[in-house]
Design an enzyme around this catalytic site. Structure first.
Site, PDB file in Angstrom:
ATOM      1  CB  CYS A 167      -0.921   0.032   1.218  1.00  0.00           C
ATOM      2  SG  CYS A 167      -1.894   1.566   1.313  1.00  0.00           S
ATOM      3  CG  MET A 202      -5.348   2.272  -4.874  1.00  0.00           C
ATOM      4  SD  MET A 202      -6.349   2.647  -6.343  1.00  0.00           S
ATOM      5  CE  MET A 202      -5.763   1.382  -7.474  1.00  0.00           C
TER       6      MET A 202
END
Length: 390
Positions: free
Chosen positions: A104, A314
Site C-alpha cells: 500500500c 492508490m
C-alpha cells in the site's frame, strides 16, 4: 455458557495518504500471530471486522472501503542498510481472507512516522530538527522505499500546510521514494510489450499496458470501454454490469501477466493486479466540487481497488502511473501526450496528483530507478484494539 474476555493488543490507527489502517509492532502481537498463518489472518480479520456480509465492518476498525480495510505490521529490519520491515495486509471486506500480495503506497507515508515513534529507528538516525530518512524494507514485494519524515524538536512533525487532494485537512508533507519500483522479481512488462491486445470475453479486444511497477497494474483506454475518464465513484460503483466488466478485465489481464494460472484464482487475489483507465486531459468537477481544468493535468486516470472505483488514487498505482508515463509508447504515456517525461500530474476523482519517475532503456529492457511522490500522514488514535479470543 462462559465466554472468554476480549484480549487487548497495542495498536495505532493512522492515516497515510488517502488511506487509513491499523498499525502494529510485530512484537506486540499475540505470539501465535507473530508468524504468518491462520492465527495472524484471523486476528487481523477480527480487528477490521471482516468478513461482513453487510459490507459495513460495523464490528471492527474497518471503514467498509478498500482504502480503510487495511493493516500494517512493522518490525526491526532484517535487511542490511534498512531501518524497518513493513508488511501490509489488505483485508477483504466481505470474505474471510487477508491479501498479502502487494504493497500500500499510501500507508507507506505513515510507516516512517510509526517506526520513529515506536523506537524501531535507531536514535542516531533521527535529527533534532530536519528530515529523517527512514529506509523501509517492503516485505510484501521485497523492495526498498525511502520515507522522508519531517522532525521538529526530535519528534515527528505531523501538522503542516501540505494539501493532498482526497484528504480534507492539510498536514506535513512526507516525500516518498520508491526505489527500483518494478514489482517483484519479474520483468516490468511481463508480456514483453508496452501495449498488448487483451482479449476479454464479453467485452472485446482492448489495447492494454500491463506493468509491474509499484503494484501490478492493467491500463486500458477510457474510450474503448465507454468512459470519458472524468467519472466519479457513483458513476461506476453502483453499476453491477460495469464492475463485472472491470473484474473480467482484471482477471484476464492477471493471466496474461502470469500472476494467476486460471480465472478462478482472481477471486482469491483481490488486491493485485489493479485495473485503471486513462484518457487525455478534460475538465471536470472533483468529488469535493473543486474544478479540475483541462490545463491543470497531463492526463486523467481512474483506478479500481478491491472491485470498486477508488475515491482518489492508490499510492502504488500512482507509482505505476508515473513509471508508465515515463516510458514512451505506453497507453499512459500516450494519454499524456507522448514523448519523454520525468513527471506527470494526473486527474483522479478527488483532484490531482503529481508523480515523478526516472526511466531508462537498457539492453532492450525498460527499468526505472526511482519513483517519487508526496503524501502526508498522522496518528488518529493510539492505545489498544480489543479482540474477542474466538
Amino acid at each position: 455458557m462462559i465466554y472468554s474476555p476480549q484480549i487487548k493488543v497495542p495498536a495505532t490507527y493512522m492515516r497515510g495518504g488517502t488511506s487509513k489502517g491499523v498499525f502494529f509492532n510485530l512484537t506486540d502481537l499475540p505470539e501465535a500471530a507473530q508468524v504468518p498463518g491462520e492465527a495472524r489472518d484471523a486476528l487481523l480479520l477480527r480487528v477490521i471486522g471482516s468478513p461482513d456480509p453487510y459490507g459495513k465492518q460495523i464490528d471492527g476498525m474497518g471503514g467498509a472501503t478498500s482504502s480503510t480495510s487495511k493493516t500494517v505490521i512493522l518490525s526491526k529490519t532484517s535487511q542490511p542498510d534498512h531501518d524497518v520491515d513493513y508488511l501490509f495486509g489488505q483485508v477483504s471486506i466481505d470474505k474471510s481472507f487477508v491479501d498479502w500480495s502487494g504493497n500500500c503506497g499510501n500507508l507507506t507515508a505513515a510507516v516512517g512516522a510509526f517506526a520513529i515513534s515506536s523506537g524501531l529507528v535507531d536514535a542516531e538516525r533521527i535529527p533534532d530538527n530536519g528530515i529523517a530518512m527512514v529506509r523501509i524494507w517492503q516485505a510484501n514485494i521485497k523492495k526498498t522505499i525511502i520515507a522522508n519524515v519531517p522532525i521538529t524538536d526530535g519528534a515527528v512533525q505531523e501538522t503542516g500546510d501540505f494539501v493532498l487532494d482526497g484528504v480534507t485537512f492539510p498536514a506535513a508533507e512526507v516525500q516518498v521514494e520508491f526505489l527500483d519500483p518494478a514489482d517483484g522479481e519479474g520483468a516490468m512488462f511481463p508480456t514483453g510489450h508496452l501495449v498488448d491486445n487483451l482479449e476479454v470475453p464479453g467485452v472485446g479486444t482492448l489495447k492494454a499496458t500491463m506493468i509491474n511497477a509499484g503494484i501490478p497494474t492493467i491500463f486500458v483506454n477510457a474510450e474503448e470501454i465507454g468512459y470519458q475518464g472524468t467519472e466519479l465513484q457513483e458513476a461506476i460503483n453502483g453499476d453491477a454490469k460495469a464492475l463485472a466488466m472491470f473484474e473480467s478485465i482484471r482477471a484476464h489481464g492477471a493471466i496474461r501477466m502470469g500472476l494467476i494460472s486460471n480465472i478462478e484464482e482472481a477471486a482469491t487475489r483481490q488486491h493485485t493486479p489493479k485495473v485503471a483507465f486513462v484518457s487525455k486531459p478534460k475538465s471536470y468537477l472533483s468529488s469535493s466540487g473543486k474544478e479540475v481544468s483541462e490545463g491543470d493535468v497531463d492526463l486523467l486516470v481512474r483506478a479500481l481497488s478491491m472491485g470498486k472505483l477508488h475515491h482518489a488514487m492508490m499510492g502504488t498505482a500512482a507509482v505505476a502511473i508515473g513509471t508508465a508515463a515515463a516510458i514512451p509508447g505506453t497507453l499512459v504515456n500516450l494519454a499524456a501526450g507522448g514523448g519523454e517525461k520525468n513527471a506527470v500530474r494526473f486527474g483522479h476523482p478527488s483532484g490531482t496528483l503529481k508523480v515523478g519517475a526516472e526511466a531508462a532503456l537498457q539492453d532492450g529492457q525498460w527499468s526505472v530507478t526511482k519513483a517519487i511522490m508526496s503524501r502526508s500522514a498522522r496518528v488518529l488514535m493510539e492505545g489498544w484494539v480489543r479482540v474477542p479470543v474466538d
